[in-house]
Design a protein around this motif. Structure first.
Motif, PDB file in Angstrom:
ATOM      1  N   SER A   1     -10.055 -23.155 -47.870  1.00  0.00           N
ATOM      2  CA  SER A   1     -10.790 -22.333 -46.913  1.00  0.00           C
ATOM      3  C   SER A   1     -11.589 -23.280 -46.022  1.00  0.00           C
ATOM      4  CB  SER A   1     -11.727 -21.382 -47.651  1.00  0.00           C
ATOM      5  OG  SER A   1     -12.465 -20.618 -46.731  1.00  0.00           O
TER       6      SER A   1
ATOM      7  N   CYS B   1      -3.869 -22.253 -45.786  1.00  0.00           N
ATOM      8  CA  CYS B   1      -5.237 -22.089 -45.301  1.00  0.00           C
ATOM      9  C   CYS B   1      -5.577 -20.601 -45.321  1.00  0.00           C
ATOM     10  CB  CYS B   1      -5.342 -22.646 -43.885  1.00  0.00           C
ATOM     11  SG  CYS B   1      -6.879 -22.246 -43.078  1.00  0.00           S
ATOM     12  N   VAL B   2      -6.599 -20.228 -46.060  1.00  0.00           N
ATOM     13  CA  VAL B   2      -7.036 -18.844 -46.156  1.00  0.00           C
ATOM     14  C   VAL B   2      -8.365 -18.733 -45.421  1.00  0.00           C
ATOM     15  CG1 VAL B   2      -7.624 -16.962 -47.724  1.00  0.00           C
ATOM     16  CG2 VAL B   2      -5.900 -18.639 -48.395  1.00  0.00           C
ATOM     17  N   SER B   3      -8.364 -17.959 -44.344  1.00  0.00           N
ATOM     18  CA  SER B   3      -9.562 -17.899 -43.517  1.00  0.00           C
ATOM     19  C   SER B   3      -9.585 -16.624 -42.689  1.00  0.00           C
ATOM     20  CB  SER B   3      -9.592 -19.114 -42.576  1.00  0.00           C
ATOM     21  OG  SER B   3     -10.706 -19.058 -41.743  1.00  0.00           O
ATOM     22  N   GLY B   4     -10.773 -16.227 -42.300  1.00  0.00           N
ATOM     23  CA  GLY B   4     -10.921 -15.113 -41.383  1.00  0.00           C
ATOM     24  C   GLY B   4     -10.766 -15.580 -39.944  1.00  0.00           C
ATOM     25  N   LEU B   5     -10.447 -14.659 -39.059  1.00  0.00           N
ATOM     26  CA  LEU B   5     -10.257 -15.016 -37.644  1.00  0.00           C
ATOM     27  C   LEU B   5     -11.556 -15.446 -36.972  1.00  0.00           C
ATOM     28  CD1 LEU B   5      -7.696 -12.298 -36.537  1.00  0.00           C
ATOM     29  CD2 LEU B   5      -7.303 -14.730 -36.868  1.00  0.00           C
ATOM     30  N   HIS B   6     -12.694 -15.148 -37.573  1.00  0.00           N
ATOM     31  CA  HIS B   6     -13.966 -15.564 -36.988  1.00  0.00           C
ATOM     32  C   HIS B   6     -14.150 -17.081 -37.035  1.00  0.00           C
ATOM     33  CE1 HIS B   6     -14.884 -15.250 -41.281  1.00  0.00           C
ATOM     34  NE2 HIS B   6     -15.843 -16.138 -41.061  1.00  0.00           N
ATOM     35  N   LYS B   7     -13.295 -17.783 -37.789  1.00  0.00           N
ATOM     36  CA  LYS B   7     -13.394 -19.247 -37.866  1.00  0.00           C
ATOM     37  C   LYS B   7     -12.506 -19.951 -36.845  1.00  0.00           C
ATOM     38  CE  LYS B   7     -14.915 -19.508 -42.614  1.00  0.00           C
ATOM     39  NZ  LYS B   7     -14.733 -20.159 -43.908  1.00  0.00           N
TER      40      LYS B   7
ATOM     41  N   THR C   1      -4.741 -15.040 -42.553  1.00  0.00           N
ATOM     42  CA  THR C   1      -5.971 -14.510 -41.957  1.00  0.00           C
ATOM     43  C   THR C   1      -6.058 -13.016 -42.246  1.00  0.00           C
ATOM     44  OG1 THR C   1      -4.954 -13.961 -39.844  1.00  0.00           O
ATOM     45  CG2 THR C   1      -5.791 -16.199 -40.087  1.00  0.00           C
ATOM     46  N   ASN C   2      -7.103 -12.389 -41.743  1.00  0.00           N
ATOM     47  CA  ASN C   2      -7.239 -10.951 -41.917  1.00  0.00           C
ATOM     48  C   ASN C   2      -6.245 -10.166 -41.058  1.00  0.00           C
ATOM     49  OD1 ASN C   2      -8.943 -12.191 -40.032  1.00  0.00           O
ATOM     50  ND2 ASN C   2     -10.199 -10.369 -39.812  1.00  0.00           N
ATOM     51  N   SER C   3      -5.467 -10.867 -40.214  1.00  0.00           N
ATOM     52  CA  SER C   3      -4.424 -10.186 -39.443  1.00  0.00           C
ATOM     53  C   SER C   3      -3.020 -10.523 -39.938  1.00  0.00           C
ATOM     54  CB  SER C   3      -4.550 -10.544 -37.959  1.00  0.00           C
ATOM     55  OG  SER C   3      -4.207 -11.903 -37.746  1.00  0.00           O
TER      56      SER C   3
ATOM     57  N   TYR D   1      -7.906 -13.629 -28.976  1.00  0.00           N
ATOM     58  CA  TYR D   1      -9.301 -13.425 -29.341  1.00  0.00           C
ATOM     59  C   TYR D   1     -10.301 -14.072 -28.378  1.00  0.00           C
ATOM     60  CZ  TYR D   1      -7.707 -11.259 -33.541  1.00  0.00           C
ATOM     61  OH  TYR D   1      -7.105 -10.394 -34.417  1.00  0.00           O
TER      62      TYR D   1
END
Length: 123
Positions: free
Chosen positions: A13, A45-51, A102-104, A119
């Motif tokens: 992450s 890589c596990v991450s949210g799009l806010h990163k 990602t969350n998408s 984004y």
């Protein structure tokens, strides 16, 4: 390195995902990514799009956020003529990353530019 041959996949992450698909992650992660590539183990890589960050890694040293070397050495142990650098983050090039989750959904590193366009749209 001894345990890497027994691993199925490496999950990380990052602190940030850069525009070229590279990552800023905790110090030491680059060595793990290189070991994973050596043993042909996917690095996910596990991450949210806010990163997502619109910055490119033109100068990797610009991202070098240094922390106190007191976490590595006691100040009394270091000889006077030695400089101790303790980076906070490592840069991981996109060639070492197999997949972004990602969350998408799941994306390849080459697709990060498209996510940024969605984004960070100027319109």
């Amino acid at each position: 390195m001894a345990m890497m041959s027994r691993v199925n996949k490496v999950l990380i992450s990052p602190k940030a995902i850069l525009a070229n698909g590279g990552l800023l992650a905790q110090a030491g992660t680059h060595m793990i990514a290189l070991a994973a590539k050596h043993y042909r183990i996917p690095l996910v890589c596990v991450s949210g799009l806010h990163k997502l960050s619109p910055l490119y890694a033109h100068d990797i040293d610009a991202f070098a956020d240094l922390k106190s070397p007191g976490r590595v050495f006691d100040y009394g142990e270091v000889p006077a003529n030695v400089d101790v650098l303790s980076p906070h983050y490592d840069y991981i090039p996109p060639e070492l990353v197999s997949l972004f989750i990602t969350n998408s959904g799941g994306h390849l590193p080459s697709y990060v530019y498209r996510l940024l366009a969605e984004y960070y749209d100027q319109a």
